[in-house]
Design a protein around this motif. Structure first.
Motif, short mmCIF file in Angstrom:
data_model
loop_
_atom_site.label_atom_id
_atom_site.label_comp_id
_atom_site.label_asym_id
_atom_site.label_seq_id
_atom_site.Cartn_x
_atom_site.Cartn_y
_atom_site.Cartn_z
N GLN A 181 1.10 -1.30 -0.10
CA GLN A 181 0.07 0.08 0.10
C GLN A 181 0.95 1.19 0.14
N TYR A 182 0.49 2.26 -0.80
CA TYR A 182 1.11 3.67 -0.53
C TYR A 182 0.25 4.52 -0.28
N VAL A 183 0.59 5.60 0.35
CA VAL A 183 -0.16 7.00 0.73
C VAL A 183 -0.07 8.04 -0.29
N ILE A 245 -5.29 5.97 1.01
CA ILE A 245 -4.33 4.87 0.98
C ILE A 245 -5.08 3.90 -0.36
N ILE A 246 -3.95 3.56 -0.77
CA ILE A 246 -3.95 2.62 -2.24
C ILE A 246 -2.88 1.90 -2.39
N ASP A 247 -3.10 0.97 -3.59
CA ASP A 247 -2.02 0.08 -3.83
C ASP A 247 -0.86 0.86 -4.54
N LYS A 248 0.16 0.31 -4.68
CA LYS A 248 1.48 1.03 -5.03
C LYS A 248 1.11 1.85 -6.43
N ASN A 249 0.86 0.53 -7.39
CA ASN A 249 0.82 1.06 -8.76
C ASN A 249 -0.35 2.05 -9.28
N PRO A 250 -1.40 1.72 -8.70
CA PRO A 250 -2.63 2.91 -9.01
C PRO A 250 -2.12 4.43 -8.30
N ALA A 251 -1.54 4.13 -7.09
CA ALA A 251 -0.77 5.43 -6.44
C ALA A 251 0.06 6.35 -7.42
N LEU A 252 0.80 5.46 -7.87
CA LEU A 252 1.97 6.27 -8.87
C LEU A 252 1.28 6.80 -9.88
N VAL A 253 0.32 6.03 -10.55
CA VAL A 253 -0.40 6.61 -11.72
C VAL A 253 -0.95 7.83 -11.44
N PHE A 254 -1.86 7.96 -10.18
CA PHE A 254 -2.40 9.10 -9.77
C PHE A 254 -1.54 10.22 -9.59
N ALA A 255 -0.36 9.99 -9.05
CA ALA A 255 0.80 10.97 -8.53
C ALA A 255 1.11 11.59 -9.77
N ASP A 266 5.82 5.44 -0.10
CA ASP A 266 5.98 4.05 -0.04
C ASP A 266 5.27 3.87 1.35
N GLY A 267 4.49 2.67 1.60
CA GLY A 267 4.11 2.40 2.51
C GLY A 267 4.72 1.87 3.67
N ALA A 268 6.03 1.34 3.20
CA ALA A 268 6.81 0.86 4.22
C ALA A 268 7.18 1.88 5.19
#
Length: 315
Positions: A181-183, A245-255, A266-268
């Motif tokens: 997950q990414y924020v 809060i959403i999964d990595k790949n869609p988060a990167l797409v939206f950003a 990164d959610g880490a």
């Protein structure tokens, strides 16, 4: 005269002796012949007596052999029926109906032709090709996917994380992707740690891992649930939520789409652990799981999977 009479008597006695000896041999011969005949008859009798059970044994053996052959044939029939039973009903009509939620790029989204597209859609179509069936994709709300498996759809692929809760209702294929997950934050946000998320207004896509984290793991969070990730992002831009809060790949797409306005972290950094995506299937359908997993393994082995990652995720 006396000598003549004596000689005559001696001759008579000699003849008597010879006759007696001859008669004894004949009697013995007849007796021997009789005994031999009797022995032959007895032998014949024994032979006849023994031959009858032997015939019965052979007949029994024939019957046993026939029964064995029949049992073998039945066993082979049962095996054939077992193999037939091993074929999943989900594939019996030659069509695999797949549920997805086309609001999760790059895994699933609506393409230019108005149809669902993305990594997951391409992957399930490749699996369908391996299985020799047509793939039909149904677009629906993410939160409805699990409940629809086995009734409205055969399987579901939608960037779905394997969780214990979902495993109570469905079975999963082997994992095909590991994510975290990414924020998503507004540019310049002071949120940087898990503690900073406490008490914040958090946007999530309904029924996703982000939803579970925000609702269950973050103290005093004010969670807004959306059917579409894009709707959560829009509210973030408009200041209605503090983060998404959403999964990595869609988060990167939206950003990337809103560069300069949003940033994806990164959610880490917030203590989120990696998760695995898998294909959800009806509970207990071992035949379907086996076939899907075999097709997935082939796709990974022949290079198809890597090409899909390059096309849909890395680009």
């Amino acid at each position: 005269m006396k000598k003549f009479i004596a000689l005559l008597l001696a001759g008579v006695m000699t003849m008597s002796l010879l006759t007696a000896c001859g008669g004894g041999n004949a009697s013995e011969t007849a007796s021997d012949a009789s005994e031999a005949e009797s022995t032959e008859n007895e032998g014949a009798g024994v032979s006849d007596t023994e031959s009858e059970p032997e015939a019965d044994i052979n007949a029994d053996a024939g019957e046993d052999g026939a029964e064995t052959d029949a049992k073998t044939a039945d066993a082979e029939t049962d095996d054939a029926e077992g193999e037939a039973d091993a074929q999943s009903e989900a594939l019996s009509d030659g069509v695999l109906t797949v549920g997805t939620n086309a609001e999760f790029p790059p895994f699933e989204y609506v393409g230019d032709d108005g149809e669902p597209d993305g990594f997951d859609i391409a992957l399930i179509k490749a699996i369908g090709e391996k299985l020799g069936v047509e793939v039909q994709v149904e677009n629906m709300e993410f939160d409805s996917l699990v409940a629809s498996i086995g009734s409205k759809v055969d399987v579901s692929i939608a960037g779905m994380t394997v969780t214990e809760e979902r495993q109570k209702s469905v079975d999963f294929s082997e994992a095909y992707y590991e994510a975290v997950q990414y924020v998503i934050l507004p540019e310049g946000s002071e949120i940087a740690t898990a503690a900073d998320l406490e008490g914040k207004a958090i946007g999530v896509q309904l029924g996703t891992t982000g939803d579970f984290i925000a609702s269950d793991d973050i103290a005093d969070s004010k969670v807004s649930q959306y059917n579409k990730g894009m709707d959560a992002v829009n509210d973030l831009i408009n200041g209605k939520v503090d983060c998404v809060i959403i999964d990595k790949n869609p988060a990167l797409v939206f950003a990337s789409k809103f560069e300069g306005q949003l940033t994806a972290v990164d959610g880490a950094e917030f203590g989120f652990e990696p998760e695995e995506y898998a294909i959800a299937m009806p509970k207990g359908d071992a035949a379907l799981a086996e076939q899907v997993n075999a097709a997935l393994a082939e796709i990974k082995a022949d290079g198809t999977f890597d090409k899909l990652v390059e096309t849909y995720i890395e680009n």
